[in-house]
Enzyme design. Structure first.
Site, mmCIF file in Angstrom:
data_model
loop_
_atom_site.group_PDB
_atom_site.id
_atom_site.type_symbol
_atom_site.label_atom_id
_atom_site.label_comp_id
_atom_site.label_asym_id
_atom_site.label_seq_id
_atom_site.Cartn_x
_atom_site.Cartn_y
_atom_site.Cartn_z
ATOM 1 N N GLU A 76 0.814 -1.218 0.000
ATOM 2 C CA GLU A 76 0.000 0.000 0.000
ATOM 3 C C GLU A 76 0.853 1.276 0.000
ATOM 4 O OE1 GLU A 76 -4.009 -1.623 2.233
ATOM 5 O OE2 GLU A 76 -2.387 -0.866 3.480
ATOM 6 N N TYR A 88 -8.669 -12.795 6.835
ATOM 7 C CA TYR A 88 -8.547 -11.525 7.546
ATOM 8 C C TYR A 88 -9.547 -11.509 8.701
ATOM 9 C CZ TYR A 88 -5.165 -8.921 4.762
ATOM 10 O OH TYR A 88 -4.009 -8.460 4.182
ATOM 11 N N PHE A 89 -9.038 -11.767 9.898
ATOM 12 C CA PHE A 89 -9.921 -11.982 11.022
ATOM 13 C C PHE A 89 -10.367 -10.698 11.717
ATOM 14 C CE2 PHE A 89 -8.529 -16.669 11.757
ATOM 15 C CZ PHE A 89 -9.186 -17.018 10.599
#
Length: 437
Positions: free
Chosen positions: A203, A295-296
């Site tokens: 990112e 993705y928890f």
């Protein structure tokens, strides 16, 4: 990868963890940059993941919102970068900043003890310092390493970011900045014994690089065609430095944008399969951590009572449906899959109980996938769930009940931004278009 089987000196959870594990890397990434967790919480987390047969804990130690690793050569990284004046409350345009200071960092001696504690339980601790983006905590402490130099950066960056999201701030690409980053990683390698260390690379907003005359001059001098190649050049230089210490790097799949930065790098593929497939074709080992299944921090149902709902729905059954390497996957891909990893980003997980709620019982399904491959036989797993949930309760884990959050686990009035799965899949296709080559 030789971190052990994740079961040494650990009371195993009642999960199906028999025979030889399917994957060598069975990991969990925990973000302690956005939300600092005190060392007793980390030791408890190590015990819990060891009980699930997992063998890697990746520690996300730095980000825009905080720097948690003591660097003796650069003490302001923790003195200034380790504290912010508040934290974003909620997600999206209706979110606010709570005005409550948040701070904390780990000494090198504390982290050495963590490494020893984890090793005794069969777990390798993989540290991650995220560069060249996600850099606002660095620049609050040492603005001279930002684009435009000290005065310009001071005008933009007052402290680590109190907001969540993706900041435009990025390190500059001067040789002095590369030397700074190299020194940080030298100290990191002195503390952590993992043969693999994380360099981030995700990112990276490139607007400041594009608009800065000095950066453009340096790109031309180095024969770099665009900012994607500049990012790869930066990460390649860092990988070279790490290699000199006898280690190799793991980076997020954005590291493959531009040119390939390091032939021995491990690629952590989080934006769907594209990065993993490209990495494997290029000869990289890959770790699979696609956000839609691992993705928890993502919400667990469409129930409006879900606390601070973000991301797509990722239910317990979704976690159980994760199929890392389908039966029809080509051998050239399957042979490069080092393992799988669940990622726990903590922007909205501001306490130990909130962390428990997000991670468990989804980690139980993930652990069986990591050990045996997936997808799981859902009726079989569901039939065994009561024993697992009872074990979690015995361990004092404040897990999410199967029928939804209890009233005390809800966050009424705190806004979130739920995502539609189809829209996210389309977004991932756009984000990874440059990797589909």
């Amino acid at each position: 990868m030789s971190a052990g089987d994740g079961r040494a000196h650990a009371e195993l959870a009642p999960l199906r963890l028999d025979g030889e594990p399917r994957f060598a890397w069975r990991g969990v990434m925990l973000d302690v940059a956005r939300r600092f967790r005190p060392m007793p919480d980390l030791l408890r987390f190590v015990d819990l993941i060891a009980a699930h047969g997992l063998n890697v804990l990746q520690l996300h130690l730095t980000d825009d919102q905080g720097w948690r690793f003591e660097v003796r050569a650069y003490p302001r990284l923790t003195e200034i970068g380790g504290r912010r004046s508040g934290s974003q409350l909620g997600h999206g345009p209706a979110s606010t900043v709570d005005g409550v200071p948040h701070e904390g960092w780990y000494t090198q001696d504390e982290l050495r003890r963590l490494v020893d504690y984890a090793r005794e339980r069969g777990i390798r601790v993989v540290p991650e310092i995220d560069v060249p983006g996600h850099a606002q905590a660095i620049l609050a402490a040492y603005p001279e390493f930002g684009v435009g130099g000290g005065d310009a950066v001071r005008a933009r960056v007052a402290e680590p970011w109190t907001r969540f999201g993706i900041s435009d701030e990025v390190l500059n690409v001067e040789e002095e900045t590369l030397a700074f980053v190299g020194t940080v990683f030298d100290e990191l390698c002195e503390v952590f014994d993992s043969e693999i260390v994380g360099i981030g690379g995700d990112e990276v907003r490139k607007r400041l690089w594009r608009e800065d005359a000095r950066t453009q001059t340096l790109m031309a001098e180095r024969g770099l065609a665009d900012e994607e190649e500049l990012q790869a050049w930066f990460l390649g230089r860092l990988a070279d430095r790490v290699r000199e210490r006898g280690r190799r790097v793991v980076g997020w799949d954005e590291m493959l944008e531009g040119r390939d930065p390091a032939p021995d790098a491990v690629v952590a593929s989080w934006r769907g399969p594209v990065g993993a497939e490209l990495g494997a074709r290029l000869g990289h080992d890959v770790v699979l951590c696609p956000d839609l299944w691992t993705y928890f921090d993502y919400r667990q149902s469409d129930d409006p009572a879900e606390p601070i709902p973000v991301g797509t729905v990722l239910s317990l059954e979704d976690a159980a449906c994760f199929d890392p390497v389908p039966a029809d996957a080509p051998a050239w891909f399957a042979d490069r899959v080092l393992g799988v990893q669940a990622n726990v980003w903590t922007e909205h997980l501001d306490s130990r109980d909130r962390l428990d709620y997000a991670v468990f019982p989804r980690l139980g399904a993930f652990a069986e996938v990591a050990w045996n491959g997936g997808p799981l036989d859902w009726p079989d797993f569901a039939a065994r769930l009561p024993a697992y949930l009872a074990w979690l309760e015995e361990q004092g884990v404040d897990f999410r009940p199967l029928d939804g959050p209890r009233p005390d686990q809800q966050r009424p009035g705190v806004p979130g931004v739920p995502r539609d799965r189809a829209a996210r899949i389309a977004e991932l296709a756009r984000l990874t278009a440059t990797l589909a080559r």
